[in-house]
Design an enzyme around this catalytic site. Structure first.
Site, short mmCIF file in Angstrom:
data_model
loop_
_atom_site.label_atom_id
_atom_site.label_comp_id
_atom_site.label_asym_id
_atom_site.label_seq_id
_atom_site.Cartn_x
_atom_site.Cartn_y
_atom_site.Cartn_z
N LYS A 1 -5.05 6.40 11.15
CA LYS A 1 -4.19 5.52 10.33
C LYS A 1 -4.81 4.60 9.32
O LYS A 1 -5.93 4.53 9.49
CB LYS A 1 -3.79 4.44 11.76
CG LYS A 1 -2.53 3.72 11.53
CD LYS A 1 -2.30 2.70 12.70
CE LYS A 1 -0.96 2.04 12.48
NZ LYS A 1 -0.73 0.95 13.28
N CYS B 1 2.68 -10.88 21.24
CA CYS B 1 1.80 -10.38 20.41
C CYS B 1 2.18 -10.90 19.08
O CYS B 1 3.02 -10.61 18.37
CB CYS B 1 1.83 -8.76 20.34
SG CYS B 1 0.79 -8.23 18.97
N CYS C 1 -1.22 -4.91 23.74
CA CYS C 1 -0.04 -4.41 23.08
C CYS C 1 0.08 -2.97 22.69
O CYS C 1 -1.21 -2.45 22.12
CB CYS C 1 -0.06 -5.51 21.94
SG CYS C 1 1.03 -4.72 20.36
N HIS D 1 -1.15 -2.85 18.86
CA HIS D 1 -2.32 -3.35 18.03
C HIS D 1 -3.46 -3.43 19.02
O HIS D 1 -4.66 -3.43 18.67
CB HIS D 1 -1.94 -4.98 17.88
CG HIS D 1 -1.13 -5.02 16.87
ND1 HIS D 1 0.20 -5.34 16.96
CD2 HIS D 1 -1.31 -5.22 15.38
CE1 HIS D 1 0.79 -5.41 15.80
NE2 HIS D 1 -0.26 -5.34 14.78
N CYS E 1 2.97 -8.36 16.22
CA CYS E 1 4.37 -7.54 16.22
C CYS E 1 5.47 -8.67 16.20
O CYS E 1 6.52 -8.42 16.12
CB CYS E 1 4.54 -6.86 17.70
SG CYS E 1 3.48 -5.49 17.91
N HIS F 1 0.99 -1.13 0.09
CA HIS F 1 0.09 -0.03 0.08
C HIS F 1 0.82 1.17 -0.01
O HIS F 1 2.28 1.11 -0.14
CB HIS F 1 -1.03 0.02 1.26
CG HIS F 1 -0.36 -0.01 2.47
ND1 HIS F 1 0.48 1.03 2.94
CD2 HIS F 1 -0.25 -1.03 3.31
CE1 HIS F 1 0.71 0.62 4.16
NE2 HIS F 1 0.38 -0.59 4.58
N HIS G 1 4.36 1.25 2.10
CA HIS G 1 5.33 0.67 1.22
C HIS G 1 5.69 1.36 0.23
O HIS G 1 7.05 1.55 0.00
CB HIS G 1 5.01 -0.68 1.01
CG HIS G 1 4.39 -1.65 1.98
ND1 HIS G 1 2.91 -2.23 1.97
CD2 HIS G 1 4.71 -2.12 3.15
CE1 HIS G 1 2.65 -2.65 2.84
NE2 HIS G 1 3.61 -2.53 3.73
N LYS H 1 -6.95 -1.71 6.53
CA LYS H 1 -7.85 -2.34 5.45
C LYS H 1 -9.40 -2.28 6.00
O LYS H 1 -10.08 -2.39 5.41
CB LYS H 1 -7.41 -3.80 5.48
CG LYS H 1 -7.18 -4.17 3.76
CD LYS H 1 -6.56 -5.37 3.68
CE LYS H 1 -7.23 -6.72 3.48
NZ LYS H 1 -6.25 -7.87 3.39
N1 MSP Z 1 9.14 -7.20 7.85
C1 MSP Z 1 9.53 -6.01 8.96
C2 MSP Z 1 10.66 -5.11 8.40
C3 MSP Z 1 11.97 -5.82 8.46
S1 MSP Z 1 13.06 -5.19 7.86
C4 MSP Z 1 14.60 -5.98 8.24
C5 MSP Z 1 8.17 -4.96 8.66
N2 MSP Z 1 7.47 -4.88 7.46
S2 MSP Z 1 6.11 -4.24 7.30
O1 MSP Z 1 5.42 -4.67 6.06
O2 MSP Z 1 5.08 -4.01 8.29
O3 MSP Z 1 6.60 -2.74 6.44
C6 MSP Z 1 7.11 -1.73 7.69
C7 MSP Z 1 7.51 -0.43 6.94
O4 MSP Z 1 6.55 -0.24 5.57
C8 MSP Z 1 7.63 0.72 7.41
O5 MSP Z 1 8.79 0.93 8.27
C9 MSP Z 1 7.52 1.65 6.46
O6 MSP Z 1 8.78 1.67 5.76
C10 MSP Z 1 6.41 1.20 5.56
N3 MSP Z 1 5.07 1.53 6.19
C11 MSP Z 1 4.13 0.84 6.21
N4 MSP Z 1 2.92 1.48 6.41
C12 MSP Z 1 3.22 2.93 6.56
C13 MSP Z 1 2.55 4.30 6.70
N5 MSP Z 1 1.34 4.29 7.01
N6 MSP Z 1 3.41 5.41 6.30
C14 MSP Z 1 4.62 5.19 5.90
N7 MSP Z 1 5.38 3.92 5.84
C15 MSP Z 1 4.75 2.86 6.31
O7 MSP Z 1 8.10 -4.12 9.63
#
Ligand code: MSP
Length: 654
Positions: free
Chosen positions: A297, A128, A145, A148, A131, A20, A23, A300
């Site tokens: 935030k 959790c 948590c 969450h 997390c 989304h 990412h 989904k």
């Molecule tokens: N798998 C772990 C990361 C391991 S790295 C060794 C993880 N994955 S995640 O899919 O949850 O991705 C988190 C990252 O996605 C955040 O740190 C950020 O880079 C991005 N984002 C997800 N949602 C976001 C927002 N709403 N806003 C900005 N970035 C965010 O954690």
């Protein structure tokens, strides 16, 4: 000439959900940084990937009726397929299920073990699943948590621990002595706060196979798999071919880009792991804030997630990238709001930049037959705008290098606005009219030369648009082939645009968006998405088992049969019917029911329904509902519950 190397990473994303906006943002930032450093003449490597082990993935796979491997293959593919659509040109894509990655995780684990930094012990903690980690009592908020807001499960088991505590004093000193190791400052402070709190303990780095098999086996105990974070963080060096790969030797240490949610694993677990394994630390951890949707935030279940694919379909990937990089001050949270989005595209791209290109190219067509003119003597005005151009480029570089991308873009837009002003004050049309052809040629040349610089520096942010603008200016630059086109050399030299070359006669790179039409469409799409989310949520709730109630509680529900006297649609609410029903109470009772999409109001008077009467009254659109009509609902179908035989009004159900 290459001046250095630059390695930039994104987090590797969990594959329990589709990609989304969040990412997309991090990955666009990393892509823009990699391109920017190419412009600086550096040899760059940019990696992203997917994090595929752990409980969360196993649960998501089960929900989709797939094996974990099938499931991770599908979702990882979705991430990989998205990136080119956003003009993201990652050099590597790492998956934690890659055999090489698995080997490197085991090698690092063994190194840490041999160093005496891993011990076996019993541990009880609040786990959790969201997390994928244990929380201590102190870290929970009202027993929940903190991420969450769900109740974690208390688990007691034997596990392996990494002696993280041994390295915490060293880390604290390192962070204090290296002010930009974690940036921006607010996250460095947050991290120091964690280090000073005394709440950090050793890190549990294993999971017993009896509970989880979807992970990397520990090299020294086959009954356990590796904790996902210990596994995932190692990706940053496994993809470089650690320990002997050329890329590892060339590119490590690098730059990490993450959001604030994963500050702790990157700011504490990873540096202490590297230290224990005797490896160099990364250069910087660059931490950004969260994208919110109208201050909430994105989630989904709320149906307010921004789909990057849809955004690029509607607006193009250049505009989408520009907005994200321009709108978010790196480090702070930002709101994604469609009005602001379209407003910025119209102002910055269509009005400022697009207009500059369109008017200067059409004037050059009109007065110079679309040939770059030979400039003559420069005036103070010319020198001033050329100095501004050099200053803007210098600022742009300085700000981009220190991760202030929004401000770097602002520096270029100051120049763009200055160039538009220069057009107005020099008024080439008046010079043409007055026959001042030498002056006209100089003005047009100055403009075209500065526009070329603008297009050159915008490549990291809007790659396609930059190349289109450069082509329009007769510049055939292939950045992929020619990465050593160094901005530094361009700053002080205005000779890069050769007089005599042909350029385009018009430009429409950033057409104006009809805000009203587009907003209406987006509004409609958001509504449909929210509706879908609402239905999904309702289905989830409907299929969830209910807690047991006592017989007395059930008996206290006043459920009765009644006959519909009249029924009509409630004004201003498409889905609600307003009933008047005789429950044998003397007076008819008014009840509202959300079944307008399933029953015609005319078909209901004279028929019997069942309802619960002793609910507190509710008001909807000014009308009161004194009870709730009973229906059965499944897969979007809704039917009324009626007695099998006609019954006197007021008969009790039970
Ligand atoms: N798998 C772990 C990361 C391991 S790295 C060794 C993880 N994955 S995640 O899919 O949850 O991705 C988190 C990252 O996605 C955040 O740190 C950020 O880079 C991005 N984002 C997800 N949602 C976001 C927002 N709403 N806003 C900005 N970035 C965010 O954690």
């Amino acid at each position: 000439m290459q001046t250095g190397t630059y390695y930039v990473t994104t987090p590797i994303y969990y594959v329990n959900d589709n990609p989304h906006l969040g990412h997309a943002y991090t990955t666009i930032v990393a892509d823009a940084l990699a391109r920017f450093h190419k412009l600086l003449g550096e040899k760059t490597l940019f990696s992203t990937g997917t994090d595929e082990h752990g409980d969360k993935i196993v649960k998501a796979a089960a929900k989709h009726g797939q094996s974990p491997q099938e499931f991770v293959d599908t979702i990882s593919g979705r991430f990989r397929d998205l990136w080119p659509r956003l003009q993201i040109a990652n050099d590597r894509f790492v998956r934690t299920t890659d055999p090489h990655h698995i080997k490197v995780v085991q090698a690092i684990m063994q190194k840490v073990y041999d160093r005496g930094d891993i011990y076996f012990g019993e541990f009880g903690g609040h786990y959790c699943t969201g997390c994928e980690r244990f929380y201590t009592e102190k870290e929970l908020v009202d027993g929940l948590c903190p991420q969450h807001l769900t109740k974690p499960e208390f688990i007691k088991e034997k596990n392996y621990f990494f002696k993280m505590s041994r390295y915490l004093p060293w880390l604290k000193q390192y962070v204090e002595e290296h002010p930009d190791f974690i940036r921006p400052e607010r996250y460095r402070k947050e991290l120091l706060g964690m280090l000073e709190s005394g709440a950090l303990e050793d890190l549990c780095i294993s999971r017993p196979k009896s509970r989880l098999t979807w992970g990397i086996e520990l090299p020294f105990d086959s009954n356990y798999v590796t904790y996902v974070w210990f596994d995932a963080l190692v990706n940053y060096i496994s993809l470089l071919g650690y320990p002997d790969g050329e890329d590892y030797k060339t590119f490590w240490p690098g730059e990490h880009i993450v959001a604030k949610d994963i500050l702790k694993p990157h700011g504490i677990f990873w540096p202490t792991m590297l230290r224990s394994a005797g490896l160099p630390l990364y250069n910087h951890l660059n931490v950004h804030g969260y994208w919110l949707m109208r201050d909430t935030k994105m989630s989904k279940s709320l149906g307010n997630v921004v789909d990057p694919v849809r955004m690029t379909e509607l607006f193009g990937s250049d505009a989408f990238r520009y907005f994200l990089l321009r709108e978010m001050q790196f480090g702070s949270d930002a709101n994604f709001n469609y009005e602001a989005f379209i407003g910025r595209l119209n102002t910055d791209l269509a009005n400022d930049l697009g207009n500059l290109f369109s008017r200067v190219l059409s004037m050059t067509a009109k007065y110079e037959n679309s040939i770059v003119p030979q400039p003559r003597d420069k005036t103070d005005d010319d020198r001033a705008i050329m100095n501004d151009c050099a200053d803007s480029m210098r600022n742009y570089i300085k700000l981009f290098e220190s991760m202030q991308i929004a401000r770097a873009l602002e520096a270029i837009w100051e120049l763009v606005r200055g160039l538009n002003k220069y057009v107005d004050t020099q008024a080439p049309w008046a010079l043409a009219k007055e026959g001042k052809t030498e002056r006209l040629k100089t003005v047009l040349y100055v403009l075209l030369a500065c526009m070329r610089k603008v297009a050159l520096v915008l490549w990291p942010v809007m790659p396609h648009a930059a190349i289109t603008m450069l082509r329009q200016l007769g510049q055939d630059i292939d950045y992929g082939q020619n990465p050593e086109l160094i901005i530094d050399d361009e700053i002080n030299c205005f000779g890069g645009l050769y007089p005599g070359i042909s350029i385009a006669s018009s430009s429409n790179v950033f057409p104006r968006i009809d805000a009203k039409v587009m907003l209406a469409q987006l509004e409609e799409e958001s509504r449909a998405m929210q509706e879908k989310a609402r239905k999904l949520q309702a289905e989830k709730e409907a299929s969830a088992p209910r807690p047991q109630v006592t017989f007395d509680v059930f008996k206290s529900c006043e459920l009765r049969v009644g006959t519909v006297l009249s029924c009509e649609k409630l004004k201003g609410a498409d889905r609600i019917l307003k009933f008047s029903i005789d429950f044998g109470e003397g007076e008819p009772r008014q009840i509202l029911s959300g079944i307008a999409q399933h029953y015609e109001p005319e078909s209901l008077p004279g028929t019997q329904v069942c309802a619960i009467l002793n609910l507190p009254p509710r008001t909807i659109r000014g009308a009161q509902s004194n009870g709730m009509i009973l229906t059965a609902e499944k897969d979007g179908r809704v039917v009324l519950i009626r007695p099998e035989q006609p019954m006197p009004n007021g008969s009790l159900l039970g």
